[in-house]
Scaffold this motif. Structure first.
Motif, short mmCIF file in Angstrom:
data_model
loop_
_atom_site.label_atom_id
_atom_site.label_comp_id
_atom_site.label_asym_id
_atom_site.label_seq_id
_atom_site.Cartn_x
_atom_site.Cartn_y
_atom_site.Cartn_z
N UNK A 1 7.30 9.89 -4.17
CA UNK A 1 8.40 9.11 -4.74
C UNK A 1 7.84 8.13 -5.78
N UNK A 2 7.26 8.63 -6.85
CA UNK A 2 6.57 7.77 -7.81
C UNK A 2 7.46 6.70 -8.44
N UNK A 3 8.71 7.06 -8.76
CA UNK A 3 9.60 6.09 -9.40
C UNK A 3 9.84 4.90 -8.47
N UNK A 4 10.03 5.17 -7.19
CA UNK A 4 10.28 4.09 -6.24
C UNK A 4 9.06 3.20 -6.08
N UNK A 5 7.89 3.77 -6.19
CA UNK A 5 6.65 2.98 -6.07
C UNK A 5 6.53 2.02 -7.24
N UNK A 6 6.67 2.51 -8.47
CA UNK A 6 6.45 1.64 -9.63
C UNK A 6 7.54 0.57 -9.74
N UNK A 7 8.72 0.80 -9.17
CA UNK A 7 9.76 -0.24 -9.17
C UNK A 7 9.36 -1.42 -8.30
N UNK B 1 -2.74 7.99 -10.66
CA UNK B 1 -1.33 8.35 -10.80
C UNK B 1 -0.50 7.16 -11.26
N UNK B 2 -0.78 5.98 -10.72
CA UNK B 2 -0.04 4.78 -11.12
C UNK B 2 -0.27 4.47 -12.59
N UNK B 3 -1.49 4.63 -13.07
CA UNK B 3 -1.75 4.42 -14.50
C UNK B 3 -0.96 5.41 -15.36
N UNK B 4 -0.87 6.66 -14.89
CA UNK B 4 -0.09 7.66 -15.62
C UNK B 4 1.39 7.27 -15.65
N UNK C 1 0.86 -1.18 0.00
CA UNK C 1 0.00 0.00 0.00
C UNK C 1 0.90 1.23 0.00
N UNK C 2 1.23 1.78 -1.17
CA UNK C 2 2.20 2.89 -1.24
C UNK C 2 1.70 4.21 -0.69
#
Length: 323
Positions: free
Chosen positions: A171-177, A194-197, A163-164
């Protein structure tokens, strides 16, 4: 073996309840103030323990952890504390401005973020050992670089839940990693967008990695995607609306515990919604968490049906999540 090991933080929450959010340079009267125990990791661990699960927490505990009686609080709640790492700097503080029937505004203060990261990485082997001694490892707001290093190596054999939260924006890059390495992904509707974007996809079904997706929609309940099915779960009405702080954390705990007890995904979603309804009835994330017996009574009252018996088994659900 633990049922749930919650990775995240232990935080002192300062909750301020207001009638309106302040504009720039505006002073707003605070109607209520409460100093409470919080931190997403601790919130999940305490909520799961209240529901009868064997829960633990993995986090850095600051130098004031004992002075604030947080340690005694977790001991009283029955939370396993082997994963709490001592530090010589203060615990983080959050300042939560809460308005009824609205989202929170949150300010977060770290005394020593670099020191926290150092402590976590020094205890990587402890995290692996405790994680592999747990049925579910739930990762919430915390140090995402540590999470990534821990998960990337494939050294955790348990079911991984993620659950980010607000870090999706910070920290979007760290989440998608991290997403490709988890089995269950929780988010609210803003985070889902935001994750879809970030992933450049049109549908959440295109996310690679997690087998189960859960999107919280506030007063509109939640949507769960699992094995090609879409489950729409209503929000259970609380007895009163006071403070939404921690409702997402208790929802996650309720969902995980329900799965561990052998309930199917739809019923687990309903149970999670019921658990979350208690959290918003008082100031603070851990103030009004329910026992399983209280959940049963409210579930029956809201859904107008007898509380169901487990429909499957955790082992079956686990196989589907790990496959």
């Amino acid at each position: 073996m633990l049922d749930v090991l919650a990775f995240g933080s232990v935080v002192i929450d300062n909750v301020l309840v207001v009638r309106k959010f302040p504009a720039v340079n505006e002073t707003v009267q605070v109607d209520k103030y409460r100093y409470t125990y919080g931190g997403a990791g601790a919130n999940v661990a305490v909520a799961a323990a209240r529901l009868g699960a064997k829960s633990g927490i993995f986090a850095v505990a600051g130098s004031d952890f004992k002075k604030t009686n947080y340690e005694k609080h977790l001991e009283k709640e029955g939370v396993d504390r082997r994963g709490l790492i001592p530090a010589d700097f203060l615990m983080p503080r959050s300042f939560i401005v809460s308005k009824e029937s609205s989202d929170d505004q949150i300010l977060y203060y770290y005394e020593n973020r670099k020191g926290t990261a150092k402590k976590l990485f020094e205890n990587m082997e402890l995290a692996i050992r405790l994680g592999n001694g747990s049925q579910v490892c739930h990762f919430s707001t915390g140090h995402f670089e540590f999470y990534y290093r821990l998960l990337k190596g494939g050294r955790l054999k348990s079911v991984v839940s993620f659950d980010p939260g607000q870090e999706t924006f910070n920290y979007p890059y760290r989440v998608v990693r991290i997403i490709p390495y988890v089995h269950m992904l929780f988010m609210n509707n803003h985070e889902a967008k935001r994750i879809k974007e970030l992933l450049k996809i049109k549908s959440l079904r295109q996310i690679e990695g997690p087998k189960l997706l859960c999107v919280s929609l506030g007063a509109q309940g939640s949507v769960i995607l699992f094995k090609g099915e879409v489950y729409r779960i209503p929000a259970v009405r609380p007895s009163r609306l006071i403070d939404p702080t921690g409702a997402g954390d208790s929802h996650r705990a309720g969902f995980i515990v329900a799965l561990l007890k052998g309930y199917d995904v739809k019923t687990a979603g309903r149970i999670a919604s019921t658990v979350a309804s208690f959290t918003i009835e008082a100031e603070g994330a851990q103030t009004s968490l329910p026992t399983w017996e209280k959940v049963v009574r409210r579930y029956e009252h809201f859904f107008k049906e007898k509380f169901p018996q487990p429909q499957t088994s955790w082992e079956e659900t686990k196989r589907e999540l790990l496959s």
